[in-house]
Design a protein around this motif. Sequence first.
Motif, mmCIF file in Angstrom:
data_model
loop_
_atom_site.group_PDB
_atom_site.id
_atom_site.type_symbol
_atom_site.label_atom_id
_atom_site.label_comp_id
_atom_site.label_asym_id
_atom_site.label_seq_id
_atom_site.Cartn_x
_atom_site.Cartn_y
_atom_site.Cartn_z
ATOM 1 N N ALA A 197 49.642 46.178 47.889
ATOM 2 C CA ALA A 197 50.025 45.050 47.041
ATOM 3 C C ALA A 197 48.804 44.465 46.331
ATOM 4 O O ALA A 197 48.877 44.089 45.154
ATOM 5 N N MET A 198 47.697 44.372 47.028
ATOM 6 C CA MET A 198 46.474 43.843 46.419
ATOM 7 C C MET A 198 45.963 44.767 45.324
ATOM 8 O O MET A 198 45.494 44.310 44.275
ATOM 9 N N ARG A 199 46.060 46.074 45.560
ATOM 10 C CA ARG A 199 45.662 47.027 44.528
ATOM 11 C C ARG A 199 46.505 46.842 43.271
ATOM 12 O O ARG A 199 45.978 46.800 42.151
ATOM 13 N N ARG A 200 47.823 46.745 43.462
ATOM 14 C CA ARG A 200 48.707 46.570 42.313
ATOM 15 C C ARG A 200 48.393 45.275 41.572
ATOM 16 O O ARG A 200 48.414 45.229 40.340
ATOM 17 N N ARG A 201 48.109 44.243 42.333
ATOM 18 C CA ARG A 201 47.782 42.950 41.717
ATOM 19 C C ARG A 201 46.541 43.056 40.840
ATOM 20 O O ARG A 201 46.497 42.546 39.725
ATOM 21 N N GLY A 202 45.521 43.716 41.359
ATOM 22 C CA GLY A 202 44.302 43.891 40.578
ATOM 23 C C GLY A 202 44.516 44.750 39.351
ATOM 24 O O GLY A 202 44.006 44.452 38.263
ATOM 25 N N ILE A 203 45.277 45.833 39.505
ATOM 26 C CA ILE A 203 45.545 46.723 38.368
ATOM 27 C C ILE A 203 46.304 45.983 37.269
ATOM 28 O O ILE A 203 45.954 46.068 36.088
ATOM 29 N N ILE A 222 31.750 44.396 26.881
ATOM 30 C CA ILE A 222 31.712 44.012 28.295
ATOM 31 C C ILE A 222 33.117 44.014 28.888
ATOM 32 O O ILE A 222 33.349 44.524 29.995
ATOM 33 N N LEU A 223 34.070 43.460 28.147
ATOM 34 C CA LEU A 223 35.439 43.362 28.650
ATOM 35 C C LEU A 223 36.052 44.744 28.884
ATOM 36 O O LEU A 223 36.736 44.963 29.894
ATOM 37 N N PHE A 224 35.811 45.663 27.978
ATOM 38 C CA PHE A 224 36.356 47.012 28.149
ATOM 39 C C PHE A 224 35.728 47.705 29.356
ATOM 40 O O PHE A 224 36.430 48.310 30.177
ATOM 41 N N ILE A 225 34.424 47.618 29.474
ATOM 42 C CA ILE A 225 33.750 48.312 30.572
ATOM 43 C C ILE A 225 34.180 47.747 31.918
ATOM 44 O O ILE A 225 34.542 48.494 32.839
ATOM 45 N N VAL A 226 34.161 46.431 32.041
ATOM 46 C CA VAL A 226 34.467 45.806 33.332
ATOM 47 C C VAL A 226 35.941 45.987 33.688
ATOM 48 O O VAL A 226 36.287 46.240 34.848
ATOM 49 N N SER A 227 36.830 45.868 32.703
ATOM 50 C CA SER A 227 38.258 46.047 32.979
ATOM 51 C C SER A 227 38.557 47.475 33.421
ATOM 52 O O SER A 227 39.324 47.699 34.370
ATOM 53 N N GLU A 228 37.965 48.449 32.735
ATOM 54 C CA GLU A 228 38.190 49.843 33.117
ATOM 55 C C GLU A 228 37.591 50.145 34.484
ATOM 56 O O GLU A 228 38.160 50.928 35.265
ATOM 57 N N PHE A 229 36.450 49.545 34.789
ATOM 58 C CA PHE A 229 35.861 49.681 36.130
ATOM 59 C C PHE A 229 36.798 49.099 37.180
ATOM 60 O O PHE A 229 37.020 49.697 38.244
ATOM 61 N N TRP A 230 37.379 47.943 36.896
ATOM 62 C CA TRP A 230 38.310 47.290 37.822
ATOM 63 C C TRP A 230 39.543 48.170 38.052
ATOM 64 O O TRP A 230 39.954 48.399 39.190
ATOM 65 N N ILE A 231 40.119 48.670 36.973
ATOM 66 C CA ILE A 231 41.320 49.512 37.082
ATOM 67 C C ILE A 231 41.020 50.777 37.878
ATOM 68 O O ILE A 231 41.782 51.170 38.769
ATOM 69 N N ALA A 232 39.901 51.420 37.555
ATOM 70 C CA ALA A 232 39.546 52.667 38.236
ATOM 71 C C ALA A 232 39.289 52.446 39.715
ATOM 72 O O ALA A 232 39.638 53.279 40.562
ATOM 73 N N THR A 233 38.685 51.310 40.050
ATOM 74 C CA THR A 233 38.394 51.007 41.454
ATOM 75 C C THR A 233 39.666 50.694 42.234
ATOM 76 O O THR A 233 39.825 51.106 43.393
ATOM 77 N N ALA A 234 40.590 49.977 41.596
ATOM 78 C CA ALA A 234 41.815 49.563 42.280
ATOM 79 C C ALA A 234 42.839 50.685 42.389
ATOM 80 O O ALA A 234 43.667 50.691 43.303
ATOM 81 N N VAL A 269 43.298 37.375 34.871
ATOM 82 C CA VAL A 269 42.094 37.529 35.693
ATOM 83 C C VAL A 269 42.129 36.526 36.842
ATOM 84 O O VAL A 269 41.777 36.847 37.984
ATOM 85 N N ALA A 270 42.566 35.290 36.542
ATOM 86 C CA ALA A 270 42.699 34.282 37.599
ATOM 87 C C ALA A 270 43.744 34.721 38.630
ATOM 88 O O ALA A 270 43.570 34.508 39.831
ATOM 89 N N PHE A 271 44.803 35.365 38.143
ATOM 90 C CA PHE A 271 45.846 35.866 39.041
ATOM 91 C C PHE A 271 45.305 36.918 40.000
ATOM 92 O O PHE A 271 45.681 36.970 41.176
ATOM 93 N N GLY A 272 44.385 37.739 39.517
ATOM 94 C CA GLY A 272 43.865 38.833 40.347
ATOM 95 C C GLY A 272 42.459 38.615 40.845
ATOM 96 O O GLY A 272 41.820 39.554 41.329
ATOM 97 N N ARG A 273 41.949 37.376 40.757
ATOM 98 C CA ARG A 273 40.533 37.145 41.077
ATOM 99 C C ARG A 273 40.182 37.484 42.525
ATOM 100 O O ARG A 273 39.064 37.884 42.826
ATOM 101 N N ALA A 274 41.169 37.345 43.426
ATOM 102 C CA ALA A 274 40.883 37.603 44.842
ATOM 103 C C ALA A 274 40.639 39.084 45.117
ATOM 104 O O ALA A 274 40.071 39.433 46.155
ATOM 105 N N VAL A 275 41.066 39.952 44.213
ATOM 106 C CA VAL A 275 40.926 41.388 44.439
ATOM 107 C C VAL A 275 40.001 42.038 43.411
ATOM 108 O O VAL A 275 39.985 43.260 43.275
ATOM 109 N N ALA A 276 39.229 41.235 42.699
ATOM 110 C CA ALA A 276 38.271 41.799 41.743
ATOM 111 C C ALA A 276 37.186 42.551 42.497
ATOM 112 O O ALA A 276 36.669 42.068 43.509
ATOM 113 N N PRO A 277 36.820 43.758 42.050
ATOM 114 C CA PRO A 277 35.834 44.552 42.790
ATOM 115 C C PRO A 277 34.438 43.949 42.697
ATOM 116 O O PRO A 277 34.062 43.362 41.680
#
Length: 398
Positions: free
Chosen positions: A19-25, A126-138, A191-199
């Motif tokens: 569930a946390m992974r889905r939330r972050g994605i 920055i937004l593209f790199i960090v978002s794609e990093f977040w998606i790939a990690t989650a 981002v606020a919704f998923g902040r707890a699961v940000a890598p």
Amino acid sequence: MKGEFGVAVERRSAADESAMRRRGIIAAIICISVVGFGLSLSGPLLSLLLESRGISSTMIGVNTAVAGFASLVTAPLVPRLVRRLGTKRLIYVALANGAVTFSLFPVSDFWLWFPLRFLFTSSVTILFIVSEFWIATAAPEGRRGFVMGIYATVLSFGFAVGPGALAVFGSENPILFVLVPATFLAAALPVAFGRAVAPAVDRAQSFRFLALLFVAPSATLAALVFGAFEQTTFSLTALYGLRNGLGEGAAAMLISVVGIGNMLFQIPIGLAADRLNRTLALAVCALAGLIGALLLPFVVGSLWLVLPLVFIWGGLTGGLYTIGLTHLAARFSGADLAAANSLFVMLYSFGMLVGPISAGAAMDVWDPHGFAWVMASLFGLYMLVPFTRFVSSFVRRG
């Protein structure tokens, strides 16, 4: 009882993690797709504003080119920024900077547009790199290609909607200059919704930045090729159609069909990337790009032949981006993945610069099919990289 209780706890923990992974994605995909809408609206809007001020086309082009330079400069700095500020804080800073700098464009003299364009594009990079990093990690390993396919599809939709807003409201409507910064601020909500699961990235990367190009050349160079293909098709496909006898409306339709193909193919391609050898899949996408470019001169004069070709062409070549990101996420993790994503975006930006220049010059030399020959050369040369690496790995296993 104790054993059963232990199994129940384990199952609940696995369910919570999923569930946390889905939330972050979901958070990361919505964030970057909202930004994509604002970005696709901002490009033509700013160009039309400059034209209304009497700025020459040459200077508009020079100012727009600052965006490519900004992306190339900013991308290598992102891994360090992620490590110092953290994922969610860096996203917040980039969103705020994007909103503020865009708001300053309409009230600034033209000479200020150059630093503003640099800062605005740096934020987007920055937004593209960090978002794609977040998606790939989650994304879970066995479903990472599928997740990347969803990301590419939703992002393509966001890019498609932006110019539509310009067509509905008109370039002189002041609401658009409020809408773009508003989208950047609105992107902070997921981002606020998923902040707890940000890598988090709590250590330095193992590889030097440019060394990543040689560690995973098939994945990283895929970004360069797709960046060149995407920007060249958006910039020159309509002109290529006109020079081959198509009407203005039909020529413009080619661009839309390429984009539709790109959007619709990415989830199936992502699913395939979860089941097939990704290096071989990249070679197949490049082969499709080569074949499509070689066929283009023979069918471009007939709308009913060229439309299905560019639909498939745009769809399969778009797999370079989806599979490339999936391949990087399978190869790297943590700080190394953040750096690999930065290099991926940097090479994509470099491709956006060199692709249209090369194809445009080729169209002057080999009018009109220089466009197709450059695209064929690009895909053909790149195809050798994943194909050679696949064969080498196959031989080693044998």
